[in-house]
Design an enzyme around this catalytic site. Sequence first.
Site, PDB file in Angstrom:
ATOM      1  CE  LYS A 124      -3.539  10.415 -24.632  1.00  0.00           C
ATOM      2  NZ  LYS A 124      -4.158  10.918 -24.034  1.00  0.00           N
ATOM      3  NE  ARG A 171     -10.386  14.724 -29.755  1.00  0.00           N
ATOM      4  CZ  ARG A 171     -10.074  15.167 -29.298  1.00  0.00           C
ATOM      5  NH1 ARG A 171     -11.520  15.321 -29.014  1.00  0.00           N
ATOM      6  NH2 ARG A 171     -10.116  13.744 -27.679  1.00  0.00           N
ATOM      7  CG  PHE A 209      -6.314  18.154 -24.246  1.00  0.00           C
ATOM      8  CD1 PHE A 209      -6.523  16.750 -25.412  1.00  0.00           C
ATOM      9  CD2 PHE A 209      -6.773  16.744 -23.036  1.00  0.00           C
ATOM     10  CE1 PHE A 209      -7.052  15.572 -25.967  1.00  0.00           C
ATOM     11  CE2 PHE A 209      -7.396  15.770 -23.418  1.00  0.00           C
ATOM     12  CZ  PHE A 209      -7.409  14.832 -25.144  1.00  0.00           C
ATOM     13  CB  THR A 210     -11.667  17.614 -24.308  1.00  0.00           C
ATOM     14  OG1 THR A 210     -10.673  15.893 -24.369  1.00  0.00           O
ATOM     15  CG2 THR A 210     -11.685  18.079 -25.888  1.00  0.00           C
ATOM     16  CE1 TYR A 227      -3.488   1.826   0.196  1.00  0.00           C
ATOM     17  CE2 TYR A 227      -2.684   3.839   1.325  1.00  0.00           C
ATOM     18  CZ  TYR A 227      -4.097   3.309   0.934  1.00  0.00           C
ATOM     19  OH  TYR A 227      -5.032   4.216   0.474  1.00  0.00           O
ATOM     20  CG  PHE A 240     -16.214  14.615 -27.548  1.00  0.00           C
ATOM     21  CD1 PHE A 240     -15.650  15.231 -26.750  1.00  0.00           C
ATOM     22  CD2 PHE A 240     -14.875  13.245 -27.096  1.00  0.00           C
ATOM     23  CE1 PHE A 240     -14.766  15.183 -25.511  1.00  0.00           C
ATOM     24  CE2 PHE A 240     -14.003  13.546 -27.033  1.00  0.00           C
ATOM     25  CZ  PHE A 240     -13.584  14.857 -25.481  1.00  0.00           C
ATOM     26  CG  ASP A 291      -0.974  18.372 -20.992  1.00  0.00           C
ATOM     27  OD1 ASP A 291      -0.044  16.834 -21.803  1.00  0.00           O
ATOM     28  OD2 ASP A 291      -2.166  17.853 -21.390  1.00  0.00           O
TER      29      ASP A 291
HETATM   30  C1  LIG Z   1      -4.873  11.637 -23.829  1.00  0.00           C
HETATM   31  C2  LIG Z   1      -5.075  13.645 -22.799  1.00  0.00           C
HETATM   32  C3  LIG Z   1      -4.949  14.373 -21.866  1.00  0.00           C
HETATM   33  C4  LIG Z   1      -5.642  13.769 -21.116  1.00  0.00           C
HETATM   34  O1  LIG Z   1      -5.215  11.806 -20.324  1.00  0.00           O
HETATM   35  P1  LIG Z   1      -5.834  10.487 -19.924  1.00  0.00           P
HETATM   36  O2  LIG Z   1      -4.859   9.390 -19.246  1.00  0.00           O
HETATM   37  O3  LIG Z   1      -6.907  10.860 -20.592  1.00  0.00           O
HETATM   38  O4  LIG Z   1      -7.025  11.545 -18.797  1.00  0.00           O
HETATM   39  C5  LIG Z   1      -4.739  15.156 -21.556  1.00  0.00           C
HETATM   40  N1  LIG Z   1      -4.005  15.737 -22.430  1.00  0.00           N
HETATM   41  C6  LIG Z   1      -3.482  15.534 -24.177  1.00  0.00           C
HETATM   42  C7  LIG Z   1      -2.387  16.502 -24.297  1.00  0.00           C
HETATM   43  C8  LIG Z   1      -3.646  14.699 -23.421  1.00  0.00           C
HETATM   44  O5  LIG Z   1      -4.098  13.275 -24.968  1.00  0.00           O
END
Ligand SMILES: *Cc1c(COP(=O)(O)O)cnc(C)c1O
Length: 469
Positions: A270, A394, A136-137, A84, A461, A227
Amino acid sequence: MPDRPLTSGQQHGRRSWAEPWKIKMVEPLSVTTREQRQAALDGAGYNTFLLRSEDVYIDLLTDSGTSAMSDRQWAGMMVGDEAYAGSRNFYALEEAVKAHYGYRHLIPTHQGRGAEHLLSRTTIKPGQFVPGNMYFTTTRLHQELAGATFVDVIIDEAHDPANLHPFKGNVDLDRLRALFARVGPENVPYVSLAGTVNMAGGQPVSMANARELYALAQEHGVKVYLDATRMVENALFIKEREEGYAEHSIAQILLEFCGYTDGGWISAKKDSLVNIGGWLAVNDDELFEELRNQVVIFEGLHTYGGLAGRDMQAMAIGIVESVQEEHVRSRVGQVRYLGELLESWGIPMVLPVGGHAIFLDARAFYPHLPQDVFPSQTLAAELYLDSGIRSMERGIASAGRDPETGDHNRPKLELTRLTIPRRVYTQAHMDVTAEAVKAVYDARAQARGLEMVYEPKYLRFFQARFAPL
Ligand SMILES: *Cc1c(COP(=O)(O)O)cnc(C)c1O
């Protein structure tokens, strides 16, 4: 000597690359008929997010969490330390993040949006403004939920799909200066900088821009958070396109770039070659203290943050593999291969081709469809019907509504994304994909568009349903 067709590399006057791995295990794909696909699409409300993956042939919905892990990462899963507190895998991850991103304090999170949530709620006060290089969303939504107004400060070139600017992800520093002057830097908690801007078509930020941005922000006492989700791919573009970086390694470029920010976060799904995971990392001791308090409420203890030990180990190994030159070259090379094929057939898309995906220009595909009938969503549906290939909208559906007026946000870019998972598909899959896009392009005059028949309140979306007009 028989005449042979030129390879893709020869056609472009360079030597071809090949994947720096071989295949050890395969997963069979399902092949469907057009009737089966029509039934699946009806059932999914014409939204590719609502399709079952077993109804999909080549899945280009996203590069998120869809990577193939290496044998070493799978071996890492077997040495998961599921304690843990204080798991040894956490320390392996901390070491990898420090070595390659350079940040001092690490908070693991279950994925990227977990990190965005923590950063937004600890740094933003209601009524403040967060500038960013295109939104970004999930990032923008967490900033808005914390009470901020998001302000797009990306350069104008980013909004033009045909503009060949090499760094279309750059921040317009004059626009940022104007924002500081208008609202006062004390009302800007941080600049939200993203490497390879997803919504602009996977477009990179230059090292020079990051350096100047950091100087400007520091001058005003404002932090810069990165990011870094696709920063490895951004590093390759810097190496290829920015003077002085050709001889630098991807790892060196990544580290230097992160050095122009005060902290960052990633979705490890990613670049980092894992199926789940993320983190937030900062240099500031006080902010770290606060984040460590918050992570316990929303994610899990500060040494696992919603992840199993084995997932942290796979991520630590994935980070190291992700910066290897041959890996990045073949990853971006495969995207470029598909892009060059489509471009040679005159298919309209965002240029230059970005690092993780081809973004088809649905406005240019369907000039007869107004934005209110969802051209990008229509294109995604048509592509699935033709071939079983799954892509993603998109455009206006992804852009959501203006929280003030309730009207649709109307983005200039109306795109359909073919996102290439890392280390998953072969060049032959890219050929099949290109031919399917061409077939849909040839039939473009028949497209009628869609209407939205169900609209969720947040990130619509993902779950919206549509019907053909
Ligand atoms: C995917 C993504 C996120 C969010 O991450 P999740 O792992 O899907 O929660 C944030 N910023 C960018 C640029 C992304 O491509």
